[in-house]
Design a protein around this motif. Sequence first.
Motif, PDB file in Angstrom:
ATOM      1  N   GLY A 177       1.100  -1.344   0.025  1.00  0.00           N
ATOM      2  CA  GLY A 177       0.228  -0.051   0.091  1.00  0.00           C
ATOM      3  C   GLY A 177       1.038   0.722  -0.332  1.00  0.00           C
ATOM      4  O   GLY A 177       1.012   1.881  -0.529  1.00  0.00           O
ATOM      5  N   ASP A 178       2.136   1.641   0.580  1.00  0.00           N
ATOM      6  CA  ASP A 178       3.005   2.423   0.980  1.00  0.00           C
ATOM      7  C   ASP A 178       3.086   2.684  -0.782  1.00  0.00           C
ATOM      8  O   ASP A 178       3.383   3.492  -0.666  1.00  0.00           O
ATOM      9  CB  ASP A 178       3.843   1.843   2.106  1.00  0.00           C
ATOM     10  CG  ASP A 178       3.362   1.808   3.085  1.00  0.00           C
ATOM     11  OD1 ASP A 178       2.830   2.807   3.484  1.00  0.00           O
ATOM     12  OD2 ASP A 178       4.680   1.793   3.538  1.00  0.00           O
ATOM     13  N   VAL A 179       3.671   1.030  -1.360  1.00  0.00           N
ATOM     14  CA  VAL A 179       4.311   1.221  -2.749  1.00  0.00           C
ATOM     15  C   VAL A 179       2.913   1.973  -3.468  1.00  0.00           C
ATOM     16  O   VAL A 179       3.243   2.869  -4.619  1.00  0.00           O
ATOM     17  CB  VAL A 179       4.817   0.439  -3.379  1.00  0.00           C
ATOM     18  CG1 VAL A 179       4.730   0.218  -4.888  1.00  0.00           C
ATOM     19  CG2 VAL A 179       6.056  -0.549  -2.282  1.00  0.00           C
ATOM     20  N   GLY A 180       1.758   1.751  -3.543  1.00  0.00           N
ATOM     21  CA  GLY A 180       0.649   2.321  -3.898  1.00  0.00           C
ATOM     22  C   GLY A 180       0.790   3.562  -3.868  1.00  0.00           C
ATOM     23  O   GLY A 180       0.482   4.504  -5.062  1.00  0.00           O
ATOM     24  N   ALA A 181       0.777   4.342  -2.875  1.00  0.00           N
ATOM     25  CA  ALA A 181       0.206   5.805  -2.892  1.00  0.00           C
ATOM     26  C   ALA A 181       1.871   6.304  -2.978  1.00  0.00           C
ATOM     27  O   ALA A 181       1.365   6.651  -4.111  1.00  0.00           O
ATOM     28  CB  ALA A 181       0.838   5.688  -1.136  1.00  0.00           C
ATOM     29  N   TRP A 182       2.991   5.694  -3.748  1.00  0.00           N
ATOM     30  CA  TRP A 182       3.725   5.797  -3.559  1.00  0.00           C
ATOM     31  C   TRP A 182       3.366   5.883  -4.949  1.00  0.00           C
ATOM     32  O   TRP A 182       3.993   7.731  -5.866  1.00  0.00           O
ATOM     33  CB  TRP A 182       5.627   5.987  -3.724  1.00  0.00           C
ATOM     34  CG  TRP A 182       6.456   6.756  -4.501  1.00  0.00           C
ATOM     35  CD1 TRP A 182       7.112   7.411  -3.310  1.00  0.00           C
ATOM     36  CD2 TRP A 182       6.629   6.411  -5.567  1.00  0.00           C
ATOM     37  NE1 TRP A 182       8.466   8.299  -5.155  1.00  0.00           N
ATOM     38  CE2 TRP A 182       7.803   7.536  -5.497  1.00  0.00           C
ATOM     39  CE3 TRP A 182       6.352   5.854  -6.716  1.00  0.00           C
ATOM     40  CZ2 TRP A 182       8.611   7.065  -6.728  1.00  0.00           C
ATOM     41  CZ3 TRP A 182       7.972   5.864  -7.891  1.00  0.00           C
ATOM     42  CH2 TRP A 182       8.595   6.393  -7.768  1.00  0.00           C
ATOM     43  N   TRP A 207      -4.211  13.024  -2.842  1.00  0.00           N
ATOM     44  CA  TRP A 207      -5.384  12.257  -2.252  1.00  0.00           C
ATOM     45  C   TRP A 207      -5.393  11.543  -3.671  1.00  0.00           C
ATOM     46  O   TRP A 207      -5.744  10.152  -3.475  1.00  0.00           O
ATOM     47  CB  TRP A 207      -6.262  12.996  -2.841  1.00  0.00           C
ATOM     48  CG  TRP A 207      -7.440  14.488  -1.532  1.00  0.00           C
ATOM     49  CD1 TRP A 207      -7.305  14.560  -1.560  1.00  0.00           C
ATOM     50  CD2 TRP A 207      -7.702  12.805  -0.895  1.00  0.00           C
ATOM     51  NE1 TRP A 207      -7.897  14.911  -0.135  1.00  0.00           N
ATOM     52  CE2 TRP A 207      -8.346  14.158   0.655  1.00  0.00           C
ATOM     53  CE3 TRP A 207      -8.583  12.014  -0.387  1.00  0.00           C
ATOM     54  CZ2 TRP A 207      -9.040  13.881   1.261  1.00  0.00           C
ATOM     55  CZ3 TRP A 207      -8.868  11.552   0.753  1.00  0.00           C
ATOM     56  CH2 TRP A 207      -8.999  12.366   2.143  1.00  0.00           C
ATOM     57  N   ALA A 208      -4.438  11.479  -4.572  1.00  0.00           N
ATOM     58  CA  ALA A 208      -4.048  10.570  -5.198  1.00  0.00           C
ATOM     59  C   ALA A 208      -2.944   9.172  -5.160  1.00  0.00           C
ATOM     60  O   ALA A 208      -3.495   8.051  -5.130  1.00  0.00           O
ATOM     61  CB  ALA A 208      -3.140  10.829  -6.492  1.00  0.00           C
ATOM     62  N   GLY A 209      -2.580   9.850  -3.994  1.00  0.00           N
ATOM     63  CA  GLY A 209      -1.558   8.495  -3.030  1.00  0.00           C
ATOM     64  C   GLY A 209      -2.623   7.664  -2.451  1.00  0.00           C
ATOM     65  O   GLY A 209      -2.494   6.590  -2.508  1.00  0.00           O
ATOM     66  N   ALA A 216      -3.775  -0.590  -4.038  1.00  0.00           N
ATOM     67  CA  ALA A 216      -2.772  -2.007  -3.954  1.00  0.00           C
ATOM     68  C   ALA A 216      -3.125  -2.786  -2.513  1.00  0.00           C
ATOM     69  O   ALA A 216      -2.998  -3.622  -2.599  1.00  0.00           O
ATOM     70  CB  ALA A 216      -1.212  -0.851  -4.037  1.00  0.00           C
ATOM     71  N   THR A 217      -3.579  -2.202  -1.971  1.00  0.00           N
ATOM     72  CA  THR A 217      -3.999  -3.100  -0.584  1.00  0.00           C
ATOM     73  C   THR A 217      -5.463  -4.719  -0.917  1.00  0.00           C
ATOM     74  O   THR A 217      -5.492  -5.140  -0.904  1.00  0.00           O
ATOM     75  CB  THR A 217      -4.734  -1.889   0.554  1.00  0.00           C
ATOM     76  OG1 THR A 217      -5.471  -0.689  -0.435  1.00  0.00           O
ATOM     77  CG2 THR A 217      -3.445  -1.021   1.561  1.00  0.00           C
TER      78      THR A 217
END
Length: 288
Positions: A177-182, A207-209, A216-217
């Motif tokens: 999820g952290d990777v997806g946010a980035w 908000w895109a993150g 991702a999650t």
Amino acid sequence: MSGVMVAGEAVGRAIPLVAGALGVSGIAVAALPARLRIRAELRRRWRTWAIAAPVFLGPLLLGQGGAFALAAALGVIGVSEYARMTALPRADRAVLTAASVLLPGLAWLAPGALDLRTAGLLLLAAALPPLLAGDAGGGFTRAAHSVFALLWIPVALTGLVTLQETAIAVGLAVALGDVGAWCGGTALGRRGPGARRLSPLSPHKTWAGVAGAAAATALTLAAVGAFSPVLWAAVLAGCVLGDLLESMVKRETGVKDAGSWLPGFGGLLDRIDSLLPALLLATVVTGR
């Protein structure tokens, strides 16, 4: 079925996902042009991920005993970084360190003991050092910092023990999820609605993150066979709120990172800031 067998099955489902993610991301990072300044940073982060993945999954493969060892180790390091950031005296640090071992131990050996009685003892334990020292000037602030730390770090990490195989799914979902946010912030967060800042606490979070983390999650939980709407909501909330929560602590204490020993990340709390509230919320929604 024993806890070790159940954990083994969960890790068995997780390993292909982790290996695939590390492989794809490793190729992507290696293919970045050398002129990009972010390339060196991403390489450091990838190496840390490659080491952290087996360190996280290995103990959980051993069942609740391994989960206890992992939770205690993360807790001791985490409270050490927190105490350094907030300048807590040695006695207060000792209480936090002891709780980091005792609480996961209770979750493993006597889970029924984690109730309101334990909460009352934690409150008294947090207040005891300033009370015994007669700290009239900053005793309440010390006790408040300790209570917050107890809930944020050792109590949250007991979820690694009580959630059992679900803890593996939560940990992987938070990490990806952290990777997806980035990725979401980088790809969609430059202009338009997605570029709106999430909070003044962390100006680079958009908000895109959040949208990237949501995707991702959800995909990660589905890939390991653990998706449910409530668990997904708990993990996503942890991803979003955890980073903001640690940013709030760091901004008030005037530090940039919780530590400097994890290449590409800073300290341990900088790496597990989203995992901690995710474990707490997952414990709530699963009733474990």
